[in-house]
Design a protein around this motif. Structure first.
Motif, PDB file in Angstrom:
ATOM      1  N   ARG A 318       0.838  -1.201   0.000  1.00  0.00           N
ATOM      2  CA  ARG A 318       0.000   0.000   0.000  1.00  0.00           C
ATOM      3  C   ARG A 318       0.876   1.256   0.000  1.00  0.00           C
ATOM      4  O   ARG A 318       0.634   2.200  -0.747  1.00  0.00           O
ATOM      5  CB  ARG A 318      -0.881  -0.042   1.249  1.00  0.00           C
ATOM      6  CG  ARG A 318      -1.712   1.171   1.475  1.00  0.00           C
ATOM      7  CD  ARG A 318      -3.171   0.861   1.234  1.00  0.00           C
ATOM      8  NE  ARG A 318      -4.020   1.991   1.535  1.00  0.00           N
ATOM      9  CZ  ARG A 318      -4.595   2.740   0.609  1.00  0.00           C
ATOM     10  NH1 ARG A 318      -4.395   2.474  -0.670  1.00  0.00           N
ATOM     11  NH2 ARG A 318      -5.370   3.741   0.949  1.00  0.00           N
ATOM     12  N   VAL A 319       1.909   1.236   0.842  1.00  0.00           N
ATOM     13  CA  VAL A 319       2.809   2.393   0.899  1.00  0.00           C
ATOM     14  C   VAL A 319       3.484   2.595  -0.461  1.00  0.00           C
ATOM     15  O   VAL A 319       3.525   3.707  -0.996  1.00  0.00           O
ATOM     16  CB  VAL A 319       3.875   2.214   2.012  1.00  0.00           C
ATOM     17  CG1 VAL A 319       4.842   3.385   2.016  1.00  0.00           C
ATOM     18  CG2 VAL A 319       3.213   2.055   3.380  1.00  0.00           C
ATOM     19  N   ALA A 320       3.970   1.482  -1.039  1.00  0.00           N
ATOM     20  CA  ALA A 320       4.664   1.591  -2.332  1.00  0.00           C
ATOM     21  C   ALA A 320       3.708   2.091  -3.415  1.00  0.00           C
ATOM     22  O   ALA A 320       4.072   2.920  -4.254  1.00  0.00           O
ATOM     23  CB  ALA A 320       5.265   0.241  -2.724  1.00  0.00           C
ATOM     24  N   GLN A 321       2.472   1.589  -3.377  1.00  0.00           N
ATOM     25  CA  GLN A 321       1.483   2.000  -4.373  1.00  0.00           C
ATOM     26  C   GLN A 321       1.225   3.504  -4.301  1.00  0.00           C
ATOM     27  O   GLN A 321       1.184   4.187  -5.318  1.00  0.00           O
ATOM     28  CB  GLN A 321       0.159   1.266  -4.114  1.00  0.00           C
ATOM     29  CG  GLN A 321      -0.227   0.310  -5.220  1.00  0.00           C
ATOM     30  CD  GLN A 321      -1.587  -0.327  -4.983  1.00  0.00           C
ATOM     31  OE1 GLN A 321      -1.934  -0.709  -3.870  1.00  0.00           O
ATOM     32  NE2 GLN A 321      -2.351  -0.446  -6.042  1.00  0.00           N
ATOM     33  N   LEU A 322       1.072   4.003  -3.083  1.00  0.00           N
ATOM     34  CA  LEU A 322       0.790   5.435  -2.928  1.00  0.00           C
ATOM     35  C   LEU A 322       2.013   6.283  -3.254  1.00  0.00           C
ATOM     36  O   LEU A 322       1.908   7.341  -3.856  1.00  0.00           O
ATOM     37  CB  LEU A 322       0.322   5.729  -1.504  1.00  0.00           C
ATOM     38  CG  LEU A 322      -1.074   5.200  -1.180  1.00  0.00           C
ATOM     39  CD1 LEU A 322      -1.378   5.352   0.301  1.00  0.00           C
ATOM     40  CD2 LEU A 322      -2.128   5.936  -2.015  1.00  0.00           C
ATOM     41  N   ARG A 323       3.188   5.780  -2.872  1.00  0.00           N
ATOM     42  CA  ARG A 323       4.406   6.552  -3.137  1.00  0.00           C
ATOM     43  C   ARG A 323       4.656   6.701  -4.620  1.00  0.00           C
ATOM     44  O   ARG A 323       5.112   7.730  -5.095  1.00  0.00           O
ATOM     45  CB  ARG A 323       5.618   5.864  -2.496  1.00  0.00           C
ATOM     46  CG  ARG A 323       5.670   5.981  -1.005  1.00  0.00           C
ATOM     47  CD  ARG A 323       5.960   7.398  -0.600  1.00  0.00           C
ATOM     48  NE  ARG A 323       7.245   7.819  -1.139  1.00  0.00           N
ATOM     49  CZ  ARG A 323       8.388   7.672  -0.478  1.00  0.00           C
ATOM     50  NH1 ARG A 323       8.382   7.215   0.743  1.00  0.00           N
ATOM     51  NH2 ARG A 323       9.523   8.031  -1.019  1.00  0.00           N
TER      52      ARG A 323
END
Ligand code: DAH
Length: 343
Positions: A318-323
């Motif tokens: 999720r973090v990677a997707q948003l970043r």
């Protein structure tokens, strides 16, 4: 450029003969020293060409002689390059390893976006004085469920939702069992973050994959409150997404926290105004959190009258997707270099 009649002191026929003789000597030179001899003979101070140049009387003759000199110099240069290359090759062949030659640089890869995000999370928590730990991915139901106070009817206990190896061994469905391991290993105070792979029987789509990563934080100390949890999450979300982010809580249910909340971070695209990324809400869901349930502390022999704690868990994908604005989580698993090279 060639003229009729005599040119300087050398007639045109003689010039042609001189050129073919010189060109033959140059191309026939087998070593750099033979080539040097030819240079002296045909272009040196006492060469016929130089003498003729000194005797030039008209413009035309001068032009023709200079043109010849240019052609011979060029031929000399070319032959000299060929001989040097041949000599280098011979030397290289004789001594196969020349450590003075520049090496060929291997292509450089980049870290996978999940690894990059994991390291950022680790940095954020190390900055807060947390310990980073990695625990086993194959768990017993005791650690994955029982000690975390999962009720017997909880759906995650079903083989429809989780990958069981036998009826008491399961691929961990979350990083929360690390809370139990950390609390059993030593006495509070404890500040730890556990990071790693988790497994669930989810059908693959743009936002689900049966393998994923979580980071799980746990703090147990005297006098910890919800304010400490919120401040900690705010610090970490700002480290990951930028200083202007805000955090809010929505009440929720998790077996091992009481009260339980889902933390949201303000949407960085619209800054909370509402856009397609946050589905017009202004907020992005980040995972789960809460105050450690006294029943969990009791399960590991920690006195809940003396100690309190908070915990939280979030997905790295999720973090990677948003970043990186990734439209589909599968991009993180397909290992397509055209995708990965961009990070
Ligand atoms: N383990 C939960 C999940 O995977 C997330 C979570 C919720 C972790 C609350 C926590 C917590 O540590 O306190 O959905």
């Amino acid at each position: 450029m060639r003229s009729e009649g005599p040119v300087g002191t050398v007639a045109e026929v003689e010039l042609e003969a001189l050129e073919s003789e010189a060109a033959g000597a140059i191309s026939g030179a087998a070593t750099t020293s033979e080539l040097d001899e030819a240079r002296v003979r045909y272009l040196g101070r006492k060469s016929r060409l130089k003498q003729a140049l000194r005797g030039v009387r008209d413009r035309e003759g001068g032009l023709a002689l200079n043109a010849l000199r240019g052609r011979l110099e060029e031929a000399l240069e070319e032959r000299s390059r060929q001989l040097e290359r041949a000599e280098l090759e011979r030397a290289l062949g004789a001594d196969a390893l020349d450590v003075t030659l520049p090496g060929s640089a291997p292509p450089r890869g980049t870290l996978h976006p999940i690894t990059q995000v994991r390291r950022e999370v680790e940095d954020a928590f190390l900055g807060l004085g947390y310990e980073v730990r990695y625990d086993r991915e194959v768990e017993t139901t005791e650690y994955n469920f029982d000690k975390l106070a999962f009720p017997p009817w909880h759906p995650a206990r079903s083989p429809r939702d989780s990958f069981f190896l036998d009826h008491e061994v399961v691929l961990r469905t979350e990083t929360s069992p690390s809370q139990i391991h950390a609390l059993e290993e030593r006495e509070p105070p404890i500040y730890m973050v556990s990071i790693g792979r988790c497994y669930r029987r989810d059908a693959i789509d743009a936002t689900h994959y049966p393998i994923f990563h979580q980071f799980e934080g746990l703090a147990v100390d005297r006098g910890l409150t919800l304010a400490d949890l919120k401040g900690t999450l705010l610090h970490v979300m700002r480290a990951l997404y930028g200083e202007e982010r805000r955090v809010r809580f929505r009440t929720h249910y998790f077996p091992f926290t009481e009260p339980s909340m889902e933390p949201d971070v303000s949407c960085g695209i619209c800054d909370g105004a509402g856009c397609t990324t946050c589905r017009q809400s202004g907020w992005l869901e980040m995972g789960g959190s809460g105050m450690v349930d006294p029943a969990v502390l009791a399960n590991v022999g920690v006195d809940a009258d003396e100690w309190s704690g908070f915990a939280f868990g979030c997905g790295l994908e999720r973090v990677a997707q948003l970043r990186h604005n990734l439209p589909d989580i599968r991009l993180l698993w397909e290992n397509d270099l055209r995708v990965l090279r961009q990070f």
